[in-house]
Design a protein around this motif. Structure first.
Motif, PDB file in Angstrom:
ATOM      1  N   GLY B  16       6.697   1.314   7.679  1.00 54.22           N
ATOM      2  CA  GLY B  16       7.596   0.796   6.632  1.00 54.22           C
ATOM      3  C   GLY B  16       6.996  -0.445   6.007  1.00 54.22           C
ATOM      4  N   ILE B  17       6.904  -0.478   4.677  1.00 54.56           N
ATOM      5  CA  ILE B  17       6.237  -1.614   4.019  1.00 54.56           C
ATOM      6  C   ILE B  17       7.146  -2.317   3.017  1.00 54.56           C
ATOM      7  N   SER B  18       8.426  -1.975   2.980  1.00 51.81           N
ATOM      8  CA  SER B  18       9.316  -2.599   2.001  1.00 51.81           C
ATOM      9  C   SER B  18       9.278  -4.114   2.152  1.00 51.81           C
ATOM     10  N   ALA B  19       9.095  -4.813   1.047  1.00 52.84           N
ATOM     11  CA  ALA B  19       9.002  -6.272   1.039  1.00 52.84           C
ATOM     12  C   ALA B  19       9.407  -6.744  -0.353  1.00 52.84           C
ATOM     13  N   PRO B  20       9.807  -8.026  -0.487  1.00 51.49           N
ATOM     14  CA  PRO B  20      10.254  -8.507  -1.799  1.00 51.49           C
ATOM     15  C   PRO B  20       9.182  -8.442  -2.897  1.00 51.49           C
ATOM     16  N   GLY B  21       7.908  -8.650  -2.542  1.00 51.88           N
ATOM     17  CA  GLY B  21       6.880  -8.668  -3.581  1.00 51.88           C
ATOM     18  C   GLY B  21       5.896  -7.519  -3.430  1.00 51.88           C
ATOM     19  N   PHE B  22       5.360  -7.047  -4.557  1.00 50.19           N
ATOM     20  CA  PHE B  22       4.414  -5.935  -4.513  1.00 50.19           C
ATOM     21  C   PHE B  22       3.115  -6.335  -3.814  1.00 50.19           C
ATOM     22  N   ALA B  23       2.723  -7.609  -3.959  1.00 55.13           N
ATOM     23  CA  ALA B  23       1.460  -8.042  -3.352  1.00 55.13           C
ATOM     24  C   ALA B  23       1.526  -7.882  -1.833  1.00 55.13           C
ATOM     25  N   ALA B  24       2.662  -8.300  -1.234  1.00 57.40           N
ATOM     26  CA  ALA B  24       2.823  -8.159   0.212  1.00 57.40           C
ATOM     27  C   ALA B  24       2.848  -6.683   0.608  1.00 57.40           C
ATOM     28  N   MET B  25       3.482  -5.848  -0.218  1.00 58.39           N
ATOM     29  CA  MET B  25       3.543  -4.416   0.087  1.00 58.39           C
ATOM     30  C   MET B  25       2.139  -3.805   0.056  1.00 58.39           C
ATOM     31  N   ARG B  26       1.375  -4.209  -0.958  1.00 55.69           N
ATOM     32  CA  ARG B  26       0.014  -3.657  -1.063  1.00 55.69           C
ATOM     33  C   ARG B  26      -0.827  -4.048   0.147  1.00 55.69           C
ATOM     34  N   SER B  27      -0.740  -5.317   0.524  1.00 58.54           N
ATOM     35  CA  SER B  27      -1.547  -5.791   1.637  1.00 58.54           C
ATOM     36  C   SER B  27      -1.154  -5.073   2.931  1.00 58.54           C
ATOM     37  N   LEU B  28       0.141  -4.894   3.127  1.00 58.02           N
ATOM     38  CA  LEU B  28       0.613  -4.211   4.328  1.00 58.02           C
ATOM     39  C   LEU B  28       0.225  -2.728   4.316  1.00 58.02           C
ATOM     40  N   TRP B  57      11.148   0.893 -10.406  1.00 59.25           N
ATOM     41  CA  TRP B  57      10.653   0.137  -9.249  1.00 59.25           C
ATOM     42  C   TRP B  57       9.673   0.984  -8.433  1.00 59.25           C
ATOM     43  N   VAL B  58      10.035   2.237  -8.159  1.00 61.06           N
ATOM     44  CA  VAL B  58       9.160   3.083  -7.334  1.00 61.06           C
ATOM     45  C   VAL B  58       7.831   3.328  -8.048  1.00 61.06           C
ATOM     46  N   ARG B  59       7.904   3.563  -9.362  1.00 59.72           N
ATOM     47  CA  ARG B  59       6.684   3.801 -10.144  1.00 59.72           C
ATOM     48  C   ARG B  59       5.742   2.609 -10.019  1.00 59.72           C
ATOM     49  N   ASN B  60       6.294   1.422 -10.196  1.00 59.40           N
ATOM     50  CA  ASN B  60       5.465   0.216 -10.126  1.00 59.40           C
ATOM     51  C   ASN B  60       4.974  -0.055  -8.707  1.00 59.40           C
ATOM     52  N   ALA B  61       5.825   0.212  -7.734  1.00 55.46           N
ATOM     53  CA  ALA B  61       5.437  -0.022  -6.342  1.00 55.46           C
ATOM     54  C   ALA B  61       4.312   0.933  -5.940  1.00 55.46           C
ATOM     55  N   ALA B  62       4.438   2.203  -6.342  1.00 58.89           N
ATOM     56  CA  ALA B  62       3.413   3.195  -5.998  1.00 58.89           C
ATOM     57  C   ALA B  62       2.080   2.803  -6.612  1.00 58.89           C
ATOM     58  N   ARG B  63       2.121   2.323  -7.844  1.00 54.78           N
ATOM     59  CA  ARG B  63       0.902   1.870  -8.504  1.00 54.78           C
ATOM     60  C   ARG B  63       0.343   0.639  -7.786  1.00 54.78           C
ATOM     61  N   GLU B  67      -2.419   4.541  -5.716  1.00 55.86           N
ATOM     62  CA  GLU B  67      -1.885   5.894  -5.779  1.00 55.86           C
ATOM     63  C   GLU B  67      -2.596   6.882  -4.861  1.00 55.86           C
ATOM     64  N   ASP B  68      -3.591   6.375  -4.104  1.00 54.23           N
ATOM     65  CA  ASP B  68      -4.260   7.221  -3.121  1.00 54.23           C
ATOM     66  C   ASP B  68      -3.584   7.115  -1.750  1.00 54.23           C
ATOM     67  N   ILE B  69      -2.602   6.237  -1.626  1.00 51.97           N
ATOM     68  CA  ILE B  69      -1.911   6.089  -0.338  1.00 51.97           C
ATOM     69  C   ILE B  69      -0.615   6.908  -0.353  1.00 51.97           C
ATOM     70  N   PRO B  70      -0.526   7.931   0.513  1.00 54.72           N
ATOM     71  CA  PRO B  70       0.693   8.756   0.525  1.00 54.72           C
ATOM     72  C   PRO B  70       1.885   7.935   1.007  1.00 54.72           C
ATOM     73  N   PHE B  71       3.032   8.129   0.319  1.00 51.88           N
ATOM     74  CA  PHE B  71       4.194   7.354   0.752  1.00 51.88           C
ATOM     75  C   PHE B  71       5.437   8.212   0.910  1.00 51.88           C
TER      76      PHE B  71
ATOM     77  N   PRO C 216       7.573  -7.774  -8.451  1.00 51.62           N
ATOM     78  CA  PRO C 216       8.083  -7.276  -9.727  1.00 51.62           C
ATOM     79  C   PRO C 216       9.091  -8.210 -10.392  1.00 51.62           C
ATOM     80  N   GLY C 217       8.811  -9.474 -10.507  1.00 50.22           N
ATOM     81  CA  GLY C 217       9.740 -10.386 -11.170  1.00 50.22           C
ATOM     82  C   GLY C 217       9.796 -10.155 -12.669  1.00 50.22           C
ATOM     83  N   PRO C 218      10.832 -10.673 -13.334  1.00 47.84           N
ATOM     84  CA  PRO C 218      10.981 -10.473 -14.782  1.00 47.84           C
ATOM     85  C   PRO C 218      10.041 -11.390 -15.553  1.00 47.84           C
ATOM     86  N   HIS C 219       9.842 -11.103 -16.819  1.00 49.32           N
ATOM     87  CA  HIS C 219       9.122 -12.049 -17.672  1.00 49.32           C
ATOM     88  C   HIS C 219      10.013 -12.360 -18.870  1.00 49.32           C
ATOM     89  N   LEU C 220       9.683 -13.439 -19.550  1.00 49.02           N
ATOM     90  CA  LEU C 220      10.498 -13.874 -20.687  1.00 49.02           C
ATOM     91  C   LEU C 220      10.158 -13.071 -21.928  1.00 49.02           C
TER      92      LEU C 220
END
Lengths: 247, 247, 247, 247
Positions: B16-28, B57-63, B67-71, C216-220
Motif C-alpha cells: 500500500g502506497i497511499s500518501a498525501p503527496g505524489f512524490a512520496a507515493m512514487r518513492s515508496l 486523481w488516479v490518472r495523475n497518481a498512476a503517471r 506507468e510501468d508499475i502495476p497497481f 497534487p496540490g492546486p495552482h492559482l
C-alpha cells in the motif's frame, strides 16, 4: 407559514423542503405553494455521493414534488458533505426544467461560478439564477464571478443588497462597503454563537421582538456582547449609513 | 520491507502506497518494486469526492508512480469516505493500463461486483482481477457474484482459501465452511479489539511470535479471551479441519 | 529538518510529531530535539472522543516521547474532530509537566480562551503559553481574550506580529491593521487554493523561491491571480507599511 | 401513532423523539404518552462531543420533556458520532431519575456492558434495564455480558426472543440458534438493502402487507432475492423451528 408569506408582502419566499422521504417533500412543497411561496428549495442528502446518485436523486425528487413547482437547487457541501461537480449541476439544470435557481454555498466556490457562467455564455447550459450563501463571506468576489445576488443571513441584510447593486457599476465602492462590514460578518460566521449575534443586533435594530434562540441554542454572554458593541462602533465609523446606532 | 518480501518466498506481495503527496507515493512505489513486490495499491484520499476528482486523481497518481508499475485500485469507502460508482471504476480501468486489480471493499458491495462482471462479459470493460476485503464478511456471496478471491485478514487465512476454491465447484460445501467460521469472523470485525483477537489466535497457532499490537493499540482483556476460547471450541466442532486446537 | 532549524537562527522551532503509533512519535521527537527544535507538537487522533480517551492518549504519548521533551498541545477540532472541553485541557496541563503550550485552533474558540485564563488567574490552573491558529481569522479578539500570540500562516506574517504587539497597548490601532488585512486573510482561508495564494504572495515578496505546491496540490488560475492583485492594491491603501508592492 | 400503540395490545411501545429543538421533543413526548406509549427514547445530537456537553444536553432534554416521562437513553455512536464513556452513561443515570433504560448500540460495545453491570453490582450505579441494538450482531455475547435483551429489527424477531431466553439457562443452545441465523442476520446488516431484505421476508411470512420501502429507498433486485432464498433454505436446515417456509 401562511403568516410569513403574507407578512413579506410581495417579496418572493422560497421554502426549504429537504426531508428523508419524497412523500414528505411533496406534501411540504404543495403546502408551500398553496400558501403563496414562489418556489421550494432542496438539496440531496448526505448518502448521495457519486455523480449518478446526485443527479438521480434530484430527478426523482423533482418528479415527486411535481414538475410544475419551481425549485432551487442548494449546493451546500459544508453542511451535507455532498459535493456537486459543475457538470453535475449542469446536468441537473438540463434534466429538470423546473430547476430555476442555484443556491451556491460550495466552499471554496469562486471557480464553480466562473465555470457555470462560462458554459452559459457558450450556450452549453440553460441560463439560471445564482444566489450565494455561506453568510456572504465571499460576496464581493462572487458578484464579480457572475452571481446574481445573495440569499443568506446577516445582521444588516441591506448591506448585502447595496454590495450586490454597487458591484454592477462601481466595484470599488461595493468593496469599500463590504470590507467595512467584514469584521462583523466574520464574527457572525461563528457556528452557533453567530446566530445569537445576528438576533441580538436585529433585536436592537427593532427588526425582531426577541433575541432568544430556540433551546438548546446558545445565548450571548457578556464578553461577546462587549465585542459586538465594539464591532458596531467601529462599523459606524466606516459605514455611517449602515443603519446601526451607537449605544 | 526487504525481509517481508523475501520471507513469503514466491507469494506475490502488494504494498500500500497511499500518501498525501505524489512524490512520496512514487518513492515508496519504486522502493517496493525494487524489493520484489508484485505491485502497489492506492486509494484516492478523502478530499476526492466527485467522479471527475476521483478519476483525475488516479490518472495523475498512476503517471506519478510510473506507468510501468502495476497497481491495485482499492475501493474502500468505509475507511476513506470516497464512493466510486461502477462507471468510475470502469473509467479508471480503461484510462490506466497499469491498473491490474480491484480491491473491493465497498459496503454493501455485492451489486457492484455484478455490474462490473456484466460489463466485462459484454465486452464493455477490460478484464481485471477482483479480490475482496472487509474481513471477508461477505466472501460467500462475493464469490458467487464474480470475485476472484479474498485479500483480507482473518485468524484462519486458509479458510478464506478453502471457501474461494470450493465456491467454484461445491457452493454448499463452501457455505458450510464459511458459516462455521462466521461467528468468529464477525467477532474479529470489532474495530480495534478485532486485530488483537486475530494476533492472539495467530500467536496460539504459532504463526507469529508476539500477540502485542503497536502502542497505543488495544489489548485483549480476560473477558474477551474467554469469549475467543469459546468461539474456537465451537468452531472446532463445526470445522474440525480448521487448524485450531482446543486448549 | 537540520537545515530548517539552522536557517531560522535563534527562532524557536516546534515540530509536529502526530503519528498513528507512539514509537514513530518518539523517534521523530528525539530527532527533532537533536536537530535543535525548541519542542514538539501533538494532537490526539480522530478516534479519541471522550474526555478519558483524550487525556489518556496525551498522558501515554507524553510518556512515550519522554517527559523531558517539552510539547505543545494542539487543539484543532476542525481538522481532527476531537473536541477538548476546557476542563480536559486543564487536566492535560496538570497531568503533564512537559506540556508547555497550547496551540488554540478550536472554532468558535473565544470563550475557551476566557475560561482557561480565568482558571489561571484564580490559581486553578498552571500558567501556560497560548498561541492561536486557524489562519488568524479571530486574532484581534483572541488577543483581547488572553492569547499570547499567533502560530499560523499568512502571506504577511509580520502583520500578525504587529497586531499581537499593538493589542497590548493600543487596541484600536491593532484592529485597524487587522481589519485592513482581513479581506486578504479571509481569501487565504479558502481550503486548498488559500495555500497557493499564500505561496504566490510570499514568492512575490522574495521570501520563497518557488510558489508551486507539492503535487497534487492546486495552482492559482488567472481569475484568482487578478483577485489577489486587487486585494493587494486595496491592502496597500489601508496599510501602506504592510510590505506589499503594487505590481 | 394511536393505531400502532393500540395494535400491539399490551406490549410496551417506546417512541423515538430525538429532534433539533427541545420544544419539538416535548410536544412529541407528550403526544406519545397520551397515545399510550410506555416511554420515549432520545440520543444527543452530533454536535454534543465532550462529556460535559453530552450530560448537559440530556439533563436539559429530560427537564424539557418533563421529568415524569420515563425515557430510554440511546447510545448509538455509529449513527450519531456521539461517543459516551461508561462514566458519562453512569452520570446520566444518576442525574436523571426518569432515565429508565439504556439502548446499547455502541460498537464494539461488549466491555461497556461489563463495566456498567460491574458498577451496578458494586452499588456504584443505580440498576437500569439494558437492551441491545445494532441488528443483534453480537446478541449472543451481549447476553453473557449482562444485557437484558434486544431492541432491534430482524426478519425473525422471535429468534432474538429465543436467544435471550435460552441464554439464561442453556448458553450452548442459545448460541446454536444464534449461529444458525447469523448468515442471514449479517446479510440484513447491509445498509439500505438490509431493510428491503427484512421487509421482503416479513411480507413472505405474512407479518406485513407490503414489502415496499418509502421512496427513495432501495428495492430488492433479482440477484438479492435469489441470495435471500438460499439463506432461508440453509436456515431451515439448521433451525427448522425458525418459522420460515421453503418456497
Amino acid at each position: 407559514m401562511h403568516e410569513i408569506v403574507s407578512a413579506v408582502a410581495g417579496k418572493p419566499v422560497i421554502v426549504g423542503i429537504s426531508a428523508p422521504g419524497f412523500a414528505a417533500m411533496r406534501s411540504l412543497a404543495l403546502k408551500s405553494m398553496e400558501f403563496g411561496a414562489a418556489g421550494v428549495m432542496m438539496t440531496p442528502p448526505a448518502a448521495m455521493r457519486t455523480d449518478e446518485q446526485i443527479t438521480g436523486w434530484v430527478r426523482n425528487a423533482a418528479r415527486a414534488i411535481g414538475e410544475d413547482i419551481p425549485f432551487v437547487l442548494q449546493d451546500h457541501p459544508t453542511a451535507t458533505g455532498v459535493v456537486m461537480a459543475p457538470r453535475v449541476i449542469r446536468q441537473i439544470i438540463e434534466e429538470n426544467p423546473s430547476c430555476v435557481m442555484l443556491k451556491h454555498e460550495d466552499w471554496p466556490g469562486l471557480d464553480k461560478l466562473t465555470t457555470l457562467r462560462r458554459w452559459q455564455q457558450q450556450g452549453k447550459m440553460r441560463s439560471i439564477s445564482i444566489l450565494c450563501g455561506n453568510g456572504g463571506m465571499f460576496l464581493d468576489f462572487e458578484m464579480l464571478r457572475g452571481a446574481d445576488g445573495a440569499m443568506t443571513g446577516y445582521a444588516f441584510p441591506e448591506m448585502l443588497r447595496r454590495v450586490v447593486d454597487l458591484s454592477r457599476h462601481d466595484v470599488e465602492a461595493a468593496s469599500d462597503i463590504f470590507d467595512a462590514h467584514l469584521p462583523l460578518l466574520r464574527y457572525e460566521q461563528q457556528a452557533g454563537v453567530g446566530l445569537a449575534v445576528r438576533k441580538y443586533i436585529l433585536k436592537q435594530r427593532g427588526a425582531i421582538a426577541h433575541e432568544a434562540l430556540r433551546t438548546p441554542g446558545p445565548h450571548l454572554n457578556e464578553e461577546a456582547r462587549v465585542e459586538v458593541k465594539r464591532l458596531l462602533r467601529r462599523l459606524i465609523l466606516r459605514d455611517p449609513d449602515c443603519g446601526a446606532t451607537s449605544s
